[in-house]
Enzyme design. Structure first.
Site, mmCIF file in Angstrom:
data_model
loop_
_atom_site.group_PDB
_atom_site.id
_atom_site.type_symbol
_atom_site.label_atom_id
_atom_site.label_comp_id
_atom_site.label_asym_id
_atom_site.label_seq_id
_atom_site.Cartn_x
_atom_site.Cartn_y
_atom_site.Cartn_z
ATOM 1 N N ASP A 111 57.796 0.951 32.732
ATOM 2 C CA ASP A 111 58.366 0.729 34.063
ATOM 3 C C ASP A 111 59.482 1.719 34.365
ATOM 4 O O ASP A 111 60.139 2.254 33.465
ATOM 5 C CB ASP A 111 58.854 -0.719 34.224
ATOM 6 N N GLU A 177 61.506 -3.107 30.846
ATOM 7 C CA GLU A 177 62.828 -2.834 30.265
ATOM 8 C C GLU A 177 63.911 -2.813 31.328
ATOM 9 O O GLU A 177 65.026 -3.281 31.113
ATOM 10 C CB GLU A 177 62.813 -1.485 29.527
HETATM 11 ZN ZN LIG Z 1 64.973 3.567 30.145
#
Ligand SMILES: [Zn+2]
Length: 451
Positions: A111, A177
């Site tokens: 992501d 994340e």
């Molecule tokens: Zn990162």
């Protein structure tokens, strides 16, 4: 000059051009449908990966397909786990000679944070445009799609050059994340799949650095966020209650207390070396909410405060300090934690840690300078260390302006290619640490620094 012939030639040229254009269109359509990347250079792979818009909460199936294809090309097994629906975790496995040994986990996240041309980008942030200086623009060029392609290319080269790896090496690709890893790293660390990997060390992201060094993160500062609600008398805007009985007056007291503490910590931050943000606690009041009408004294004002704990800060003492600051600010002030991450241990960065030696000797061999660093923020690696495994974060981007999450995030392709060479050495060294050289329990390479 024969005009008839000339116009005929122009006509023929035009027809040829149209035929060519149609052919080209068909070829590029075909490339989209069946892109197999078998002839793609690392730069082209990075470009293709940047072009997949993986902004957090987007559908990641295109990225998953991309990695499945790359796994097929490398002839390695790939697994996709969806612990939380819609958040795939991709794992590629490069089997070593002795799978009973602790493995090497090369982690990255798929992501990226949002980006739009309207924000002021020179080029479409999902185009992977390469300018005349051989610099690629795009969301994820620094954070951290470049690292994923570097891991992959380095592993493929090692395999193609028949370099034997003693230990298994895993590439893990996380889905979330950037928003806290609730569907990615955190549940993955508790899964059977992770346990079966028998991880010895995890590598994760670092940062770009404007000097000719590569920062290696060995500990993360953890996040605490609190919401403070100041309750006071509510009345007509023409009345005049005592300041300390109003919600705003109480909030002023809370803010004064926290700013006093902030000023102390700011003095420490001013003199902290650039590779050690662990020596101070950052405090920011990031939201002030309240009020109903211009002529009504509000009954409630809320503050949201973001705190990043210094790595030596004792959690109980910090909690007591927060409670005291609020208690001293007046009556009827309540608070709650939005986030209260436990202090995260440090990975030991000296010669007693064979994983650290493997990384540093790779850098030495290539004449690359590493700098052990505690960054001001945090990464997925803190969860890994909390689970009892040593972790080091590095993104090989020396001499590079810090543009993670920024407009015009970009990376020089020479820097990107140098990073592949570094990972090739690092992976070779890590995966070939002799069998009896690493401790059974990963916590041997961790130390808690909070007092
Ligand atoms: Zn990162």
């Amino acid at each position: 000059m024969d005009l008839t012939n000339q116009s005929r030639r122009i006509k023929m040229n035009r027809i040829a051009f149209i035929v060519l254009a149609v052919l080209q269109l068909r070829v590029s359509l075909a490339a989209c449908d069946t892109a197999d990347y078998s002839n793609s250079s690392p730069v082209e792979l990075l470009q293709a990966y940047i072009q997949i818009n993986t902004t957090t909460y987007n559908d990641l199936s295109e990225a998953v397909e991309f990695w499945k294809k790359l796994a097929v090309l490398a002839d390695v097994p790939v697994n996709v786990y969806e612990i939380v629906e819609g958040f795939p975790i991709v794992v590629l496995k490069w089997a070593g000679a002795d799978s009973s040994q602790h493995s090497i986990m090369l982690n990255s996240h798929m992501d990226v944070v949002p980006a739009a041309l309207e924000d002021g980008w020179t080029y479409d942030p999902f185009s992977g445009h390469i300018d005349e200086n051989n610099v690629m623009y795009g969301r994820g060029t620094q954070d951290m799609k470049s690292v994923s392609i570097q891991y992959y290319t380095a592993l493929r080269r090692l395999k193609e050059n028949n370099v034997t790896l003693l230990r298994d090496v895993y590439m893990t690709l996380m889905p979330d994340e950037e928003v806290g890893a609730e569907a990615g790293m955190i549940p993955f660390l508790e899964s059977e799949e992770f346990a079966a990997m028998n991880v010895g060390i995890e590598l994760d992201e670092g940062t770009s650095f404007p000097l000719p060094v590569i920062a290696v993160f060995y500990q993360d500062k953890v996040v605490w966020q609190i919401k403070v609600d100041c309750h006071g008398v509510s009345a007509h805007g023409s009345t005049f209650p005592a300041t300390n009985e109003t919600a705003t007056g109480k909030c002023r007291n809370v803010m004064n207390k926290f700013f006093e503490f902030r000023d102390e910590q700011y003095e420490l931050a001013k003199v902290a070396p650039p590779n050690d943000a662990g020596g101070y606690t950052s405090v920011n009041i990031n939201k002030i909410n309240g009020g109903t009408a211009n002529n009504v004294i509000p009954s409630l004002i809320s503050l949201t405060i973001d705190i990043r704990l210094g790595t030596t800060v004792n959690e109980e003492q910090m909690d007591a300090k927060i409670r005291q600051m609020i208690a001293e600010s007046g009556s009827n002030i309540t608070f709650s934690y939005i986030l209260k991450n436990p202090q995260s241990p440090a990975t030991i960065v000296n010669a007693s840690n064979p994983y650290w030696n493997a990384v540093t000797s790779a850098a030495e061999e290539l004449g690359v300078q590493l700098l052990a660093t505690i960054p001001p923020g945090s990464t997925d690696a803190r969860h890994v260390r909390n689970a009892g495994y040593p972790a080091l974060g590095l993104s090989p981007m020396p001499n590079t302006e810090l543009l993670l999450h920024a407009v015009n995030e970009r990376l020089a392709m020479d820097t990107f290619l140098d990073g592949i060479d570094l990972y090739e050495k690092i992976i070779d060294n890590l995966a070939n640490i002799p069998a009896d050289y690493t401790a059974e329990d990963g916590t041997e390479y961790l130390k808690v620094t909070a007092r």
